[in-house]
Design an enzyme around this catalytic site. Structure first.
Site, PDB file in Angstrom:
ATOM      1  N   GLY A   1       0.833  -1.211   0.000  1.00 33.00           N
ATOM      2  CA  GLY A   1       0.000   0.000   0.000  1.00 33.00           C
ATOM      3  C   GLY A   1       0.861   1.251   0.000  1.00 33.00           C
ATOM      4  O   GLY A   1       0.579   2.215  -0.717  1.00 33.00           O
TER       5      GLY A   1
ATOM      6  N   THR B   1      18.564 -13.560  -1.587  1.00 32.35           N
ATOM      7  CA  THR B   1      17.682 -13.182  -2.700  1.00 32.35           C
ATOM      8  C   THR B   1      16.830 -14.351  -3.205  1.00 32.35           C
ATOM      9  O   THR B   1      15.968 -14.163  -4.051  1.00 32.35           O
ATOM     10  CB  THR B   1      18.499 -12.647  -3.900  1.00 32.35           C
ATOM     11  OG1 THR B   1      19.308 -13.707  -4.400  1.00 32.35           O
ATOM     12  CG2 THR B   1      19.353 -11.473  -3.504  1.00 32.35           C
TER      13      THR B   1
ATOM     14  N   GLY C   1     -15.736   2.730  18.413  1.00 29.78           N
ATOM     15  CA  GLY C   1     -15.841   1.312  18.734  1.00 29.78           C
ATOM     16  C   GLY C   1     -17.280   0.848  18.741  1.00 29.78           C
ATOM     17  O   GLY C   1     -18.214   1.640  18.544  1.00 29.78           O
TER      18      GLY C   1
ATOM     19  N   CYS D   1     -16.844   9.521  17.668  1.00 32.95           N
ATOM     20  CA  CYS D   1     -17.936   8.571  17.459  1.00 32.95           C
ATOM     21  C   CYS D   1     -18.331   7.924  18.800  1.00 32.95           C
ATOM     22  O   CYS D   1     -18.896   8.606  19.645  1.00 32.95           O
ATOM     23  CB  CYS D   1     -17.550   7.560  16.384  1.00 32.95           C
ATOM     24  SG  CYS D   1     -19.010   6.954  15.518  1.00 32.95           S
TER      25      CYS D   1
ATOM     26  N   GLY E   1     -16.528   7.514  21.200  1.00 29.11           N
ATOM     27  CA  GLY E   1     -15.852   8.362  22.189  1.00 29.11           C
ATOM     28  C   GLY E   1     -16.694   9.584  22.535  1.00 29.11           C
ATOM     29  O   GLY E   1     -16.761  10.014  23.693  1.00 29.11           O
TER      30      GLY E   1
ATOM     31  N   HIS F   1     -16.086  10.989  11.975  1.00 29.66           N
ATOM     32  CA  HIS F   1     -14.692  10.536  12.058  1.00 29.66           C
ATOM     33  C   HIS F   1     -13.777  11.528  11.347  1.00 29.66           C
ATOM     34  O   HIS F   1     -13.510  11.368  10.146  1.00 29.66           O
ATOM     35  CB  HIS F   1     -14.537   9.172  11.382  1.00 29.66           C
ATOM     36  CG  HIS F   1     -15.180   8.054  12.117  1.00 29.66           C
ATOM     37  ND1 HIS F   1     -14.492   7.210  12.958  1.00 29.66           N
ATOM     38  CD2 HIS F   1     -16.473   7.636  12.154  1.00 29.66           C
ATOM     39  CE1 HIS F   1     -15.318   6.314  13.473  1.00 29.66           C
ATOM     40  NE2 HIS F   1     -16.536   6.557  12.994  1.00 29.66           N
TER      41      HIS F   1
ATOM     42  N   GLU G   1     -10.662  11.732  11.502  1.00 26.86           N
ATOM     43  CA  GLU G   1      -9.371  11.125  11.138  1.00 26.86           C
ATOM     44  C   GLU G   1      -9.321  10.672   9.683  1.00 26.86           C
ATOM     45  O   GLU G   1      -8.256  10.661   9.064  1.00 26.86           O
ATOM     46  CB  GLU G   1      -9.043   9.951  12.078  1.00 26.86           C
ATOM     47  CG  GLU G   1      -9.888   8.684  11.934  1.00 26.86           C
ATOM     48  CD  GLU G   1     -11.201   8.715  12.719  1.00 26.86           C
ATOM     49  OE1 GLU G   1     -11.682   9.818  13.039  1.00 26.86           O
ATOM     50  OE2 GLU G   1     -11.767   7.629  12.977  1.00 26.86           O
TER      51      GLU G   1
HETATM   52  N1  GLN Z   1     -21.170   1.887  18.227  1.00 28.20           N
HETATM   53  C1  GLN Z   1     -21.533   3.253  17.980  1.00 28.20           C
HETATM   54  C2  GLN Z   1     -22.646   3.378  16.959  1.00 28.20           C
HETATM   55  O1  GLN Z   1     -22.863   2.481  16.185  1.00 28.20           O
HETATM   56  C3  GLN Z   1     -20.308   4.060  17.551  1.00 28.20           C
HETATM   57  C4  GLN Z   1     -19.692   3.586  16.271  1.00 28.20           C
HETATM   58  C5  GLN Z   1     -18.305   4.110  16.052  1.00 28.20           C
HETATM   59  O2  GLN Z   1     -17.615   4.514  16.998  1.00 28.20           O
HETATM   60  N2  GLN Z   1     -17.847   4.091  14.820  1.00 28.20           N
HETATM   61  O3  GLN Z   1     -23.309   4.388  16.914  1.00 28.20           O
END
Ligand code: GLN
Length: 534
Positions: A20, A191, A357, A384, A386, A510, A512
């Site tokens: 990549g 090699t 998550g 998200c 978080g 997100h 990021e």
């Molecule tokens: N689990 C949460 C939702 O589905 C957050 C998802 C995430 O952090 N990408 O809303």
């Protein structure tokens, strides 16, 4: 350029050699010469997309503007090129088979026996050529996932063989990446694995044009000549890819060895002198020479595999460089955080990020992390899940809604401060059913977010099912947590902040995914700045 040229990047000997990064580096060098380039990844697994994969399997699931859930290599492509990718840039075997079987069910094959060759290979070739047909690219670089010799990769290598025949050698090129291992005991670089890997490619009818050799030690000219001789490639087409301290140095290393020039010559394109790579070089200089270091904690439950948070880690590299600091990212397992351990584990941090998550594992640790950052005035960014944790923590500990929760964690909570979206309520399938891709957000002036972005209207990418529950919006505002970013079309809350805090921002999207080398993400830049402030 009148015709699109196709470059295929294959890999041999071992996985994880960095195909990549090599693809993205070559693309970057071609882009720096004024060409329009896109990169595509073909993944040999049977999942239709990586959206349903556990992050422990292949690392982060990267999301594009058009809502495709894709391989994390697409993140590298965007970070290197600064050009958005789309669904067409990531194709899996699952998706290929799905389209062929759909066609078979519709009767499109008119009674013919449906076979891997030609039907699957035709579909693969169609997916490669779609990007070229759009007419907007001079080069389509296609990275073939997996390693040559894998059963799963065979239809892809066969498709490359056919495409080379159809397109002609002037319009297509194969770059093969292998490993040259170093044997400590005898002090030798070997090699033979490369020779074997090229033989496997040849057995499948594909002669590579350029070999990129991944190595931990400098390769002598003798070794390169030997590889060239045994693998049928020109001497100038054996290129070493030596370990470097930052992946962003790889394009510069490739340029030193003229990977781009060799590729252009082989494709019959005149090599001009003008290469606009200065901003990239300046960035690498900054990454390598920070003026200070700042420790930021990333709290998540997939921390055993840092690839699970790839885009976040890279966004910190970009944001660090602009601020002339190096972010020392400390991965903290949310399951290890309790009321008893949190102070010890987080006390040295200058910033806390609670990661995205799914599911309830590790949630209580994330809530502890939010509480610690909030109470100790430590710059905080919640992404998200978080952000959802920041909302739950605030509801429980400031608004005193002791039962507050997300419906994802508790169906029976009396204070569902994070709730399922109306349109998600009847959905039972898991794949591709979340709120995915780019959505607009309107930012309130007089907020940390506005200070960071400097504009009112932004677009950011999403991947979630649950949302801030607007029934509670006033209680939160009165308690001191403000919604400073709202989706203008739906009224959904996209950003929350605590204005009385040093820097406390939670985002449902997100950020990021959109941070690139030359356009670091404003929220990460502002977060790192706040963390680096004394
Ligand atoms: N689990 C949460 C939702 O589905 C957050 C998802 C995430 O952090 N990408 O809303």
């Amino acid at each position: 350029m009148s015709t699109t040229k196709y470059i295929f990047v294959t890999g041999g000997v071992a996985s994880s050699l960095g195909k990549g990064i090599i693809s993205a580096s070559l693309a970057k060098l071609l882009q720096a010469r004024g060409f329009k380039v896109t990169i595509q990844k073909l993944d040999p697994y049977l999942n239709v997309d990586p959206g349903t994969l556990n992050p422990y399997e292949h690392g982060e699931c990267y999301v594009t503007d058009d809502g495709a859930e894709t391989d994390l290599d697409l993140g590298h492509y965007e970070r290197f090129l600064g050009v958005p990718t789309s669904q067409a840039n990531n194709v899996t075997t699952g998706r290929i088979y799905q389209s062929v079987i759909d066609k078979e069910r519709r009767g499109d094959f008119l009674g013919k026996t449906v076979q891997i060759i030609p039907h699957i290979t035709d579909e693969i070739k169609r997916r490669v050529k779609i990007l070229g047909k759009q007419g907007q690219y001079d080069f389509v670089i296609t990275e073939i996932g997996g390693t040559v010799g894998d059963i799963e990769s065979l239809p892809y290598i066969e498709s490359v063989r056919q495409l080379r025949y159809e397109l002609g050698t002037q319009n297509s090129l194969v770059v093969h990446l292998t490993l040259v291992p170093y044997l400590n005991a005898s002090g030798e670089l070997k090699t033979k694995p490369t020779q074997h890997s090229v033989k496997v490619l040849l057995e499948n009818g594909v002669q590579p044009d350029i070999l990129v050799l991944r190595t931990e030690h400098e390769l002598s000219d003798d070794i390169k000549r030997k590889v060239a001789l045994f693998c049928n490639v020109a001497n100038d087409s054996v290129i070493q890819s030596i370990d470097v301290s930052t992946i962003y140095e790889v394009p510069l290393k490739m340029q030193e060895q003229k990977l781009d020039e060799v590729a252009l010559q082989k494709l019959g394109i005149q090599v001009k002198k003008d290469v606009k790579i200065k901003p990239w070089k300046d960035f690498v200089q900054k990454v390598k020479n920070p003026q200070k270091r700042v420790k930021i904690g990333l709290v998540g439950k997939y921390v055993e595999l840092p690839d699970a948070y790839k885009s976040i880690a890279e966004a910190f590299v970009h944001a660090g460089a602009v601020n002339s600091v190096k972010v020392d990212l400390e991965y903290i397992h949310s399951e290890e955080l309790t009321a008893d351990t949190v102070t010890d584990k987080l006390k040295d941090l200058k910033g806390v990020l609670v990661a995205p998550g799914f599911g309830s594992r590790g949630i209580s640790g994330k809530l502890e992390a939010v509480k610690f950052a909030r109470e100790n005035n430590i710059p905080f960014l919640g992404i998200c899940l978080g952000m959802q944790c920041a909302v739950i923590e605030f509801a429980r500990n400031v608004l005193n809604y002791s039962d507050a929760n997300s419906v994802e964690m508790s169906r029976t909570t009396t204070k569902p401060v994070i709730d399922l979206m109306e349109e998600q309520k009847g959905v039972t399938e898991m794949g591709g059913t979340m709120r995915l891709g780019s959505y607009p957000c309107e930012i309130q002036k007089n907020s940390y977010a506005y200070d960071a972005y400097g504009v009112v209207n932004i677009d950011e990418r999403h991947r979630h099912r649950y949302e801030f529950n607007n029934k509670f919006i006033n209680q939160f505002a009165e308690g001191g947590m403000k919604s400073t970013g709202i989706n203008p079309d739906t009224g959904l809350v996209e950003i929350v902040e605590i204005p009385s805090h040093k820097w406390f921002v939670g985002v449902q999207f997100h950020p990021e995914y959109k941070s690139t080398v030359l356009n670091p993400h404003p929220l990460f830049v502002a977060f790192v700045r706040a963390a680096a402030e004394e």
